[in-house]
Motif scaffolding. Structure first.
Motif, mmCIF file in Angstrom:
data_model
loop_
_atom_site.group_PDB
_atom_site.id
_atom_site.type_symbol
_atom_site.label_atom_id
_atom_site.label_comp_id
_atom_site.label_asym_id
_atom_site.label_seq_id
_atom_site.Cartn_x
_atom_site.Cartn_y
_atom_site.Cartn_z
ATOM 1 N N LEU A 75 -2.896 -12.309 -7.940
ATOM 2 C CA LEU A 75 -1.710 -12.214 -6.800
ATOM 3 C C LEU A 75 -1.189 -11.019 -6.536
ATOM 4 O O LEU A 75 -0.861 -10.742 -5.563
ATOM 5 N N VAL A 76 -1.048 -10.156 -7.809
ATOM 6 C CA VAL A 76 -0.631 -8.915 -7.625
ATOM 7 C C VAL A 76 -1.381 -7.894 -6.656
ATOM 8 O O VAL A 76 -0.892 -7.140 -5.695
ATOM 9 N N THR A 77 -2.843 -7.999 -6.897
ATOM 10 C CA THR A 77 -3.798 -7.345 -6.073
ATOM 11 C C THR A 77 -3.618 -7.858 -4.916
ATOM 12 O O THR A 77 -3.886 -7.099 -3.579
ATOM 13 N N ALA A 78 -3.502 -9.129 -4.452
ATOM 14 C CA ALA A 78 -3.442 -9.614 -2.968
ATOM 15 C C ALA A 78 -2.375 -9.037 -2.360
ATOM 16 O O ALA A 78 -2.431 -8.845 -1.286
ATOM 17 N N LEU A 79 -1.111 -9.174 -3.241
ATOM 18 C CA LEU A 79 -0.039 -8.552 -2.231
ATOM 19 C C LEU A 79 -0.313 -7.011 -1.934
ATOM 20 O O LEU A 79 0.124 -6.606 -1.128
ATOM 21 N N TYR A 80 -0.974 -6.224 -2.991
ATOM 22 C CA TYR A 80 -1.085 -4.764 -2.869
ATOM 23 C C TYR A 80 -2.194 -4.737 -1.473
ATOM 24 O O TYR A 80 -1.845 -3.759 -0.639
ATOM 25 N N GLY A 81 -2.980 -5.635 -1.374
ATOM 26 C CA GLY A 81 -3.666 -5.629 -0.232
ATOM 27 C C GLY A 81 -3.181 -5.719 1.099
ATOM 28 O O GLY A 81 -3.310 -5.250 2.098
ATOM 29 N N VAL A 82 -2.456 -6.970 0.927
ATOM 30 C CA VAL A 82 -1.285 -7.311 2.220
ATOM 31 C C VAL A 82 -0.573 -6.183 2.686
ATOM 32 O O VAL A 82 -0.465 -5.844 3.623
ATOM 33 N N MET A 83 -0.133 -5.352 1.605
ATOM 34 C CA MET A 83 0.566 -4.092 2.231
ATOM 35 C C MET A 83 0.155 -3.108 2.896
ATOM 36 O O MET A 83 0.296 -2.888 3.879
ATOM 37 N N PHE A 84 -1.266 -2.813 2.280
ATOM 38 C CA PHE A 84 -2.144 -1.970 3.109
ATOM 39 C C PHE A 84 -2.344 -2.730 4.367
ATOM 40 O O PHE A 84 -2.514 -1.860 5.468
ATOM 41 N N LEU A 85 -2.653 -3.974 4.657
ATOM 42 C CA LEU A 85 -2.798 -4.312 6.111
ATOM 43 C C LEU A 85 -1.791 -4.391 6.898
ATOM 44 O O LEU A 85 -1.874 -4.088 8.060
ATOM 45 N N VAL A 86 -0.595 -4.711 6.369
ATOM 46 C CA VAL A 86 0.823 -4.326 7.003
ATOM 47 C C VAL A 86 0.731 -2.957 7.750
ATOM 48 O O VAL A 86 1.010 -2.865 8.700
ATOM 49 N N MET A 87 0.505 -2.049 6.708
ATOM 50 C CA MET A 87 0.544 -0.629 7.068
ATOM 51 C C MET A 87 -0.743 -0.349 8.420
ATOM 52 O O MET A 87 -0.454 0.252 9.324
ATOM 53 N N MET A 88 -1.937 -1.054 8.160
ATOM 54 C CA MET A 88 -2.732 -1.003 9.214
ATOM 55 C C MET A 88 -2.166 -1.270 10.609
ATOM 56 O O MET A 88 -2.390 -0.739 11.658
ATOM 57 N N VAL A 89 -1.586 -2.633 10.505
ATOM 58 C CA VAL A 89 -1.339 -3.165 11.852
ATOM 59 C C VAL A 89 -0.017 -2.561 12.378
ATOM 60 O O VAL A 89 -0.059 -2.097 13.648
ATOM 61 N N ASN A 90 0.839 -1.764 11.498
ATOM 62 C CA ASN A 90 1.646 -0.810 11.832
ATOM 63 C C ASN A 90 1.162 0.361 12.393
ATOM 64 O O ASN A 90 1.651 0.715 13.687
ATOM 65 N N GLY A 91 0.028 0.947 12.287
ATOM 66 C CA GLY A 91 -0.627 2.110 12.507
ATOM 67 C C GLY A 91 -1.245 1.628 13.858
ATOM 68 O O GLY A 91 -1.154 2.518 14.791
ATOM 69 N N LEU A 92 -1.795 0.704 13.981
ATOM 70 C CA LEU A 92 -2.549 0.122 15.299
ATOM 71 C C LEU A 92 -1.629 -0.018 16.366
ATOM 72 O O LEU A 92 -2.001 0.111 17.537
ATOM 73 N N THR A 93 -0.449 -0.830 16.087
ATOM 74 C CA THR A 93 0.354 -1.115 17.018
ATOM 75 C C THR A 93 1.677 -0.027 17.215
ATOM 76 O O THR A 93 2.376 -0.045 18.141
ATOM 77 N N GLY A 94 1.375 1.167 16.655
ATOM 78 C CA GLY A 94 2.208 2.426 16.940
ATOM 79 C C GLY A 94 3.670 2.088 16.328
ATOM 80 O O GLY A 94 4.773 2.649 16.733
ATOM 81 N N GLN A 95 3.761 0.993 15.343
ATOM 82 C CA GLN A 95 4.955 0.886 14.804
ATOM 83 C C GLN A 95 5.444 1.754 13.492
ATOM 84 O O GLN A 95 6.335 1.478 12.800
ATOM 85 N N ALA A 96 4.347 2.542 13.137
ATOM 86 C CA ALA A 96 4.530 3.444 11.856
ATOM 87 C C ALA A 96 5.446 4.397 12.136
ATOM 88 O O ALA A 96 6.127 4.606 13.191
ATOM 89 N N VAL A 97 6.165 4.889 11.096
ATOM 90 C CA VAL A 97 7.146 5.786 10.971
ATOM 91 C C VAL A 97 6.697 7.176 11.726
ATOM 92 O O VAL A 97 7.794 7.743 12.610
ATOM 93 N N GLN A 98 5.586 7.577 11.227
ATOM 94 C CA GLN A 98 5.140 8.558 11.928
ATOM 95 C C GLN A 98 3.744 8.415 12.455
ATOM 96 O O GLN A 98 3.195 7.363 12.313
ATOM 97 N N PRO A 99 3.422 9.389 13.413
ATOM 98 C CA PRO A 99 2.111 9.044 14.401
ATOM 99 C C PRO A 99 0.871 8.858 13.165
ATOM 100 O O PRO A 99 0.908 9.670 12.102
ATOM 101 N N VAL A 100 -0.044 7.905 13.252
ATOM 102 C CA VAL A 100 -1.210 7.790 12.284
ATOM 103 C C VAL A 100 -2.272 8.062 12.843
ATOM 104 O O VAL A 100 -2.625 7.857 13.869
#
Lengths: 100, 189
Positions: free
Chosen positions: B75-100
């Motif tokens: 479960l911890v590993t899955a949450l860790y994976g989800v965290m990366f996927l959220v970062m990916m979505v933020n990067g793709l949609t331009g919602q990241a804090v800095q340009p990615v």
């Protein structure tokens, strides 16, 4: 009563031994001798039956003074019902096999 | 008291000690039952069976511990994976804090999907799936780290941090596999 659709032949043997005198308290060694099951098979069975609420346990004081108290077992109402159902199934299966 | 009776008593005591704490009453039942048997050979055979039963009970508990351990780490590993996927979505949609940078999005996606696959492999214990996913999670970071070392670029060396959680994950998986192997060998329990 917990569902026990697939019970082992050893469990059937123990249930059959216990249901003969359902009100009597039985000891592990006596059950082992009566059923022919080794204690290594018998105790895990007794533990599972107790966990499922089919067996009640009690510490019984010995009749002879100076002897240690012993853990005794007998079926609960649910255990008696299950043992009777299994006994009927075994009887009907035996009758069917005899007629075929 | 004969040697056989003493040995039977010793084996019954050992069985009582081996049983898990929630089975204490059953251990005491075995001890007292062996003491109540007058025939020494019978007492010895009965005590041997009690020891076997105690070992089997302990193994059952061990299996439950291994399963719970895999579930928690998974479960911890899955949450860790989800965290990366959220970062990916933020990067793709331009919602990241800095340009990615696009390669960062690829790295984050690789980490996210690999970690999710590793979590599934761990919980359901599919060693091939787990170790393949683990390697796929480690390779992008390893590539970036090697590139960073070769070019002496601090920016790329920052991508070495996932090795710490990955090392912890591999350690947990190996430890749980070792526990499981131990639970299959009664003598070692």
């Amino acid at each position: 009563m917990p569902r026990r659709n697939h019970i082992s032949p050893q469990t059937r043997t123990v249930l059959a031994a216990l249901v003969v005198q359902p009100q009597a308290w039985r000891y592990g060694y006596d059950l082992s001798k009566e059923t022919g099951l080794k204690s290594g098979t018998l105790y895990p069975l007794l533990i599972r039956l107790a966990d499922d609420g089919l067996l009640e346990t009690e510490w019984r004081q010995p009749l002879q003074p100076g002897r240690p108290p012993r853990h005794a077992y007998r079926l609960t109402a649910a255990g008696i019902a299950l043992a009777q159902v299994r006994a009927q199934e075994a009887t009907s299966t035996g009758t069917q096999e005899a007629t075929t | 008291m004969s040697f056989a009776q003493k040995l039977a008593k010793f084996l019954a005591d050992l069985a009582a000690r081996l049983l898990p704490a929630n089975r204490h009453a059953w251990g005491e039942a075995m001890r007292q039952e062996v003491r109540a048997i007058e025939s020494a050979p019978d007492a010895l055979a009965f005590a041997g069976g009690c020891l076997w039963a105690a070992l089997c009970e302990r193994i059952t508990v061990m299996k439950a511990i291994v399963f719970t351990g895999r579930l928690v780490v998974g479960l911890v590993t899955a949450l860790y994976g989800v965290m990366f996927l959220v970062m990916m979505v933020n990067g793709l949609t331009g919602q990241a804090v800095q340009p990615v940078q696009p390669w960062i999005v690829v790295w984050v996606a690789a980490m996210g999907f690999s970690d999710l696959a590793a979590a599934a492999g761990l919980v359901f214990w599919k060693p091939k799936l787990f170790w393949t996913a683990f390697v796929l999670a480690a390779l992008p970071s390893l590539g970036l780290t090697v590139f960073g070392l070769a070019t002496r670029s601090d920016m790329f060396l920052r991508f070495a941090w996932p090795f710490v959680p990955l090392a912890l994950l591999a350690g947990a998986a190996l430890f749980l596999a070792w526990l499981e192997r131990g639970s299959r060998r009664p003598i070692a329990a």
